[in-house]
Scaffold this motif. Structure first.
Motif, mmCIF file in Angstrom:
data_model
loop_
_atom_site.group_PDB
_atom_site.id
_atom_site.type_symbol
_atom_site.label_atom_id
_atom_site.label_comp_id
_atom_site.label_asym_id
_atom_site.label_seq_id
_atom_site.Cartn_x
_atom_site.Cartn_y
_atom_site.Cartn_z
ATOM 1 N N PRO A 120 0.838 -1.207 0.000
ATOM 2 C CA PRO A 120 0.000 0.000 0.000
ATOM 3 C C PRO A 120 0.874 1.259 0.000
ATOM 4 O O PRO A 120 1.845 1.325 0.746
ATOM 5 N N SER A 121 0.548 2.214 -0.801
ATOM 6 C CA SER A 121 1.402 3.380 -0.994
ATOM 7 C C SER A 121 1.259 4.398 0.138
ATOM 8 O O SER A 121 0.257 4.415 0.860
ATOM 9 N N ILE A 122 2.263 5.246 0.262
ATOM 10 C CA ILE A 122 2.216 6.346 1.221
ATOM 11 C C ILE A 122 1.051 7.278 0.881
ATOM 12 O O ILE A 122 0.329 7.754 1.774
ATOM 13 N N GLU A 123 0.851 7.516 -0.397
ATOM 14 C CA GLU A 123 -0.229 8.414 -0.816
ATOM 15 C C GLU A 123 -1.590 7.881 -0.375
ATOM 16 O O GLU A 123 -2.416 8.635 0.166
ATOM 17 N N ASN A 124 -1.834 6.599 -0.562
ATOM 18 C CA ASN A 124 -3.118 6.030 -0.144
ATOM 19 C C ASN A 124 -3.254 5.999 1.372
ATOM 20 O O ASN A 124 -4.342 6.222 1.914
ATOM 21 N N GLY A 125 -2.149 5.712 2.079
ATOM 22 C CA GLY A 125 -2.187 5.711 3.542
ATOM 23 C C GLY A 125 -2.538 7.077 4.088
ATOM 24 O O GLY A 125 -3.375 7.210 5.003
ATOM 25 N N LEU A 126 -1.913 8.110 3.548
ATOM 26 C CA LEU A 126 -2.217 9.472 3.990
ATOM 27 C C LEU A 126 -3.632 9.874 3.596
ATOM 28 O O LEU A 126 -4.308 10.616 4.318
ATOM 29 N N LYS A 127 -4.103 9.409 2.452
ATOM 30 C CA LYS A 127 -5.475 9.697 2.016
ATOM 31 C C LYS A 127 -6.489 9.154 3.022
ATOM 32 O O LYS A 127 -7.472 9.825 3.367
ATOM 33 N N GLU A 128 -6.216 7.934 3.523
ATOM 34 C CA GLU A 128 -7.110 7.347 4.519
ATOM 35 C C GLU A 128 -7.052 8.123 5.831
ATOM 36 O O GLU A 128 -8.079 8.350 6.485
ATOM 37 N N LEU A 129 -5.856 8.533 6.235
ATOM 38 C CA LEU A 129 -5.720 9.288 7.486
ATOM 39 C C LEU A 129 -6.383 10.656 7.379
ATOM 40 O O LEU A 129 -6.964 11.160 8.346
ATOM 41 N N ARG A 130 -6.321 11.259 6.206
ATOM 42 C CA ARG A 130 -6.887 12.597 6.009
ATOM 43 C C ARG A 130 -8.388 12.624 6.292
ATOM 44 O O ARG A 130 -8.934 13.636 6.753
#
Length: 356
Positions: A120-130
């Protein structure tokens, strides 16, 4: 409702509004051990300018015309040896750590797993946290020692993703944790388990290597780094030097394990290309040890917190083969912390108590 009630200020507590996101990040792994997926992973990984720090055009030609086409089939065979029925060990341990860490941190935290390369990418991880309306995000790169090519690359990718967010929560990065007591104790406990089963006459601490030029580029003094005695201690001048941090990690582990001087070696593995990498090289150290009469060696890989190709295959199998070919009798790899309880405790400390 009375006028008095309407004019009352809204009372909130820090606990009611404060929620923290935690992004744990490891290096990455191909999605499958197939040649196309391994080639895709190698291209993304090695095209990172912090990993191979040469001009873009030269890097593009080297990766896309030489390394990825020719190395992918060989690497795919090795990944197939490593692969488990349920996938890559790096990803399996990553999700297990995510679930365990979420459980111990509780509802005031939201934990997401990411890989610097692939999914799982950093971009998707941050998207979920956002989506969680967070007050703070804590990014924990799974690299005990800071290096521009690992921790620094995670920082850069995180900041690339969040730079256009309208609302930016406070973001904190865990820079390194080589001296965290529970990180050290985790490896000490694992080492003592093997030391109780057999007597070892030498201990090898093998770390992932880096090109020497990346170490000298990181020397902000411009004169301190000499690839020698400068790594004998860690202070403000070399605190971000990867090589110096590795030697410090060894010193801490040696102290915890009670290993006498002269019975251990710090060395570096996984070099690529013809340019000089940080020394000594593990595959050259092993024959030197057997020539000195070493028959039983216990090997650690303290640059990794999860077992992966570089630990299980390279140190655990390839170096074992060299050791036995050169006359050694018993070579034993100490596994990584993986999803052990003490590793979860270490992460909890880093997140809740940044000064620890």
């Amino acid at each position: 409702m009375s006028t008095e009630t309407l004019t009352q200020p809204l009372r909130t507590t820090k606990k009611s509004i404060h929620k923290t996101g935690v992004l744990i990040v490891n290096l990455g792994t191909p999605d499958t051990p197939s040649v196309p997926d391994v080639r895709k992973y190698l291209r993304q990984f090695l095209m990172d300018e912090r990993v191979i720090d040469i001009p873009y055009l030269n890097r593009w030609m080297l990766i896309n015309l030489i390394i990825a086409p020719f190395r992918a089939p060989k690497s795919a065979k090795v990944y197939k040896q490593l692969w488990r029925p349920d996938g890559s060990p790096l990803k399996i341990y990553g999700y297990s750590v995510k679930d365990k860490l979420q459980k111990v941190l509780g509802n005031d935290y939201v934990v997401e797993l990411a890989m610097r390369y692939q999914s799982p990418s950093i971009e998707n991880g941050l998207k979920e946290l956002r989506k969680q309306c967070l007050s703070e995000i804590i990014v924990v790169p799974f690299f005990p020692q800071y290096a521009s090519a690992s921790t620094g690359s995670v920082y850069k990718e995180v900041m690339r993703v969040v730079q256009d967010w309208e609302v930016l929560p406070e973001i904190r990065f865990v820079n390194r944790f080589l001296d965290h007591p529970k990180f050290i104790q985790g490896f000490v406990d694992l080492g003592k388990k093997y030391m109780a089963e057999r007597e070892y006459d030498h201990f090898v601490f093998s770390y992932h290597g880096l090109p020497e030029r990346q170490i000298t580029k990181g020397d902000v003094t411009g004169s301190f780094c000499q690839f020698g005695s400068c790594c004998n201690q860690l202070d403000h001048r070399n605190q971000h030097c990867y090589r110096a941090q590795c030697f410090e990690t060894t010193r801490l582990l040696v102290k915890g394990l009670g290993i006498p001087e002269g019975k251990y070696t710090t060395c570096f593995q996984s070099r690529l290309g013809k340019n000089p990498w940080i020394k000594p090289y593990t595959d050259e150290v092993i024959p030197e040890l057997t020539k000195k009469g070493v028959k039983n060696a216990l090997a650690f890989s303290p640059a990794f917190v999860s077992d992966c190709l570089e630990t299980t295959i390279e140190v655990g199998e390839e170096y074992k083969e060299i050791f036995e070919k050169e006359g050694g009798i018993h070579w034993q790899l100490v596994e990584s912390l993986n999803d052990s309880d003490i590793w979860i405790e270490a992460l909890e400390d880093m997140i809740k108590n940044p000064a620890v």
